[in-house]
Design a protein around this motif. Structure first.
Motif, PDB file in Angstrom:
ATOM      1  N   LEU A 151       5.542  -5.365  10.902  1.00  0.00           N
ATOM      2  CA  LEU A 151       6.266  -5.436   9.628  1.00  0.00           C
ATOM      3  C   LEU A 151       6.917  -4.093   9.319  1.00  0.00           C
ATOM      4  CD1 LEU A 151       3.615  -7.309   7.467  1.00  0.00           C
ATOM      5  CD2 LEU A 151       5.829  -8.226   8.177  1.00  0.00           C
ATOM      6  N   GLY A 152       7.941  -4.113   8.502  1.00  0.00           N
ATOM      7  CA  GLY A 152       8.524  -2.865   8.024  1.00  0.00           C
ATOM      8  C   GLY A 152       7.479  -2.111   7.196  1.00  0.00           C
ATOM      9  N   ALA A 153       7.698  -0.809   7.015  1.00  0.00           N
ATOM     10  CA  ALA A 153       6.696   0.029   6.342  1.00  0.00           C
ATOM     11  C   ALA A 153       6.348  -0.507   4.952  1.00  0.00           C
ATOM     12  CB  ALA A 153       7.222   1.452   6.243  1.00  0.00           C
ATOM     13  N   GLU A 154       7.340  -1.015   4.217  1.00  0.00           N
ATOM     14  CA  GLU A 154       7.077  -1.506   2.858  1.00  0.00           C
ATOM     15  C   GLU A 154       6.188  -2.740   2.893  1.00  0.00           C
ATOM     16  OE1 GLU A 154      10.074  -1.017   4.114  1.00  0.00           O
ATOM     17  OE2 GLU A 154      11.015   0.590   2.957  1.00  0.00           O
ATOM     18  N   ASP A 155       6.514  -3.664   3.797  1.00  0.00           N
ATOM     19  CA  ASP A 155       5.714  -4.894   3.882  1.00  0.00           C
ATOM     20  C   ASP A 155       4.319  -4.615   4.438  1.00  0.00           C
ATOM     21  OD1 ASP A 155       7.623  -6.714   2.839  1.00  0.00           O
ATOM     22  OD2 ASP A 155       8.750  -6.545   4.703  1.00  0.00           O
ATOM     23  N   HIS A 156       4.231  -3.632   5.343  1.00  0.00           N
ATOM     24  CA  HIS A 156       2.901  -3.277   5.867  1.00  0.00           C
ATOM     25  C   HIS A 156       2.000  -2.790   4.728  1.00  0.00           C
ATOM     26  CE1 HIS A 156      -0.285  -1.558   8.275  1.00  0.00           C
ATOM     27  NE2 HIS A 156      -0.111  -0.423   7.631  1.00  0.00           N
TER      28      HIS A 156
END
Lengths: 167, 364
Positions: free
Chosen positions: B184-189
């Motif tokens: 996932l992208g950093a925000e979603d992670h």
């Protein structure tokens, strides 16, 4: 013990850490930790170096006097953990006593003796992947069906050991 | 252990883990007695290696409790190497049938730590698009379940995320050994590790360290508006970040309006410390024995129900509630009713299932 020892390299996962080497044996599913001396001996078992050559290398690397007896002790340990290639033609090894070696070499060298230890899950560390929380679960964990268990053997509400296939 | 005592022990665990996810953790300042007391709790909650990382340069590194943590570190380091090759095989297998999975938690969280062995994981959590779930499950069925513990998820709803295509669009490919794996992208992670921590009642300190590690590794262009945008969805994320800051000292200066992470309801921190300091966390007892087993052994039913009472964090998160000063009882009742209903829906099928097997019966 063979004159030109060869380390086993197949089916091993090797991880080098500062001052020690970790080895996971995929054949036995066992993990070992080699201290610096044991690791140096293992790495230099290339089928070309004699025990004397390895002792000289150790002495150079560790900057401590090393005898071939230390190397023999290391080889004995490595063989015991299945980390050397077996050589059927080699004469049986003469056992090297760690205690006697310490008496002969003194404490300074004793610190640098080869040590291999098995890595086992500490008392509660297994809980990181707790066999009773993981799905499927390990032996001894409660279960409802065979599919709940690693072993596919849910026996009376508890995961039992895997059973042989029926013929 | 009495609650007050559990909380005090939980506070020691928090002090132990403060900053432990950093390449250079702060100096270890607990006493030998505190180390002896907390090491078993760290081990039982999967934080043994992280504990070793913190204690390894202190004067206590050679004591027996520290050596136990060191063993956990060695074990997890090898485990991590083993799991990496397995993850590669799982991705290769799914791509072979045209499915692009996304790896979450586990290695995706471990990559934010200075060494991946510091963050152990027992299974490989994979999310696929809901439409791909059936085919993915069929493909994974060919793997040896003893070696490949794959936890396959249909979509991302379980982790508080809904827009599949957005998640894929924001995801990234990273190299793991010889494979490129999608994460996932950093925000979603950050949203996933936060939501997961909160949904599970925050019983594992390691999960809060995941939040802290992700938080402190946020790239410069991290989109805080996207991460914390939708207020209702962001509640558990904001609370998890706040806990990481208050309990583990995670740095929050780079987050816009950082002051909002310093306010928390009074019940929040004690709930976490209670879980961390208890000999057996509440969720652990619940997962160890299935409810059906309690039901079959009537005398044990009460015990089963007791273990299933959700802690306030779990209840609030699963019921999408606000983290405020109001009593948590309505959320706890709501959560319990919801789970009872789910259990009853599945009960007839599970109850009528024939007993597994008799002793000594050979099969498979």
């Amino acid at each position: 013990m063979t004159r030109f020892p060869i380390a086993r390299r197949e089916n091993l996962i090797v991880e080098e850490l500062p001052g020690e080497v970790l080895i996971y044996d995929l054949n036995t599913d066992k993990a070992h930790c080699l201290n610096q001396t044991a690791a140096l001996i293992w790495k230099n078992c290339d089928g070309e170096k004699t025990q004397g050559d390895i002792a000289a290398l150790l002495q150079h690397e560790l900057k401590t006097p090393m005898s071939t007896q230390v190397v023999m002790l290391g080889l004995e340990e490595l063989a015991g953990y299945g980390l050397l290639q077996e050589d059927a033609s080699a004469p049986p090894a003469t056992r090297v006593s760690r205690r006697r070696l310490i008496q002969n070499l003194g404490l300074t060298t004793a610190i640098a003796l080869p040590v291999i230890m098995s890595i086992t899950a500490p008392a509660a560390a297994g809980a990181a992947s707790d066999p009773c929380i993981a799905n499927p679960r390990g032996i001894g964990c409660p279960c409802m069906s065979d599919n709940d268990c690693d072993s596919f053997n849910c026996n009376g509400g508890v995961c039992g050991p895997a059973l042989r296939p029926s013929r | 252990m009495k609650t007050a005592s559990a909380k005090a022990t939980g506070a020691l665990v928090a002090a132990f883990l403060a900053g432990a996810w950093r390449p250079k953790p702060p100096a270890f300042d607990l006493s030998a007695a505190d180390l002896e007391k907390t090491a078993p709790l760290m081990l039982s909650r999967g934080a043994g290696a992280l504990g070793w990382w913190r204690v390894r340069e202190s004067g206590l590194q050679s004591c027996s409790a520290a050596e136990e943590l060191h063993q956990a570190y060695r074990l997890y380091t090898l485990d991590s190497r083993l799991n990496q090759s397995r993850i590669g095989k799982v991705f290769a297998l799914l791509r072979l049938v045209g499915i692009e999975p996304i790896l979450i938690k586990g290695w995706a969280a471990a990559r934010y730590y200075p060494e991946q062995g510091l963050r152990p994981y027992g299974d490989i959590d994979i999310c696929v698009r809901r439409d791909d779930y059936h085919n993915a499950a069929c493909a994974l069925a060919s793997l040896d379940p003893l070696r490949f513990r794959v936890d396959l998820h249909s979509g991302f709803a379980k982790f508080g995320l809904r827009q599949e295509e957005d998640l894929y669009a924001r995801s990234e490919l990273v190299t793991l050994g010889e494979t490129d794996v999608r994460i996932l992208g950093a925000e979603d992670h950050l949203r996933v590790v936060s939501y997961h921590l909160m949904r599970e009642g925050a019983w594992r300190p390691l999960w809060l360290a995941d939040v802290a590690a992700a938080l402190e590794s946020c790239p410069r262009n991290f989109d805080w508006n996207y991460c914390l945008g939708e207020r209702r969805q962001a509640r558990p994320v904001v609370t998890a970040i706040s806990l990481a800051h208050l309990l583990l000292g995670a740095k929050i200066e780079r987050i816009p309006e950082a002051e909002r992470f310093s306010k928390n309801p009074r019940w929040l921190v004690p709930t976490v410390l209670n879980e961390w300091g208890a000999p057996t966390p509440s969720m652990h007892s619940r997962q160890a024995v299935p409810m059906l087993q309690h039901l079959r052994h009537h005398g044990d039913l009460l015990n089963g129900l007791r273990h299933r009472w959700p802690n306030p964090i779990e209840a609030t998160t699963t019921m999408n509630g606000p983290f405020n000063e109001l009593p948590r009882l309505p959320f706890q009742i709501g959560n319990s009713l919801f789970r009872v209903a789910t259990f009853l829906t599945h009960l007839p099928k599970a109850w009528n299932k024939p007993p597994s097997n008799l002793p000594g019966k050979a099969k498979r």
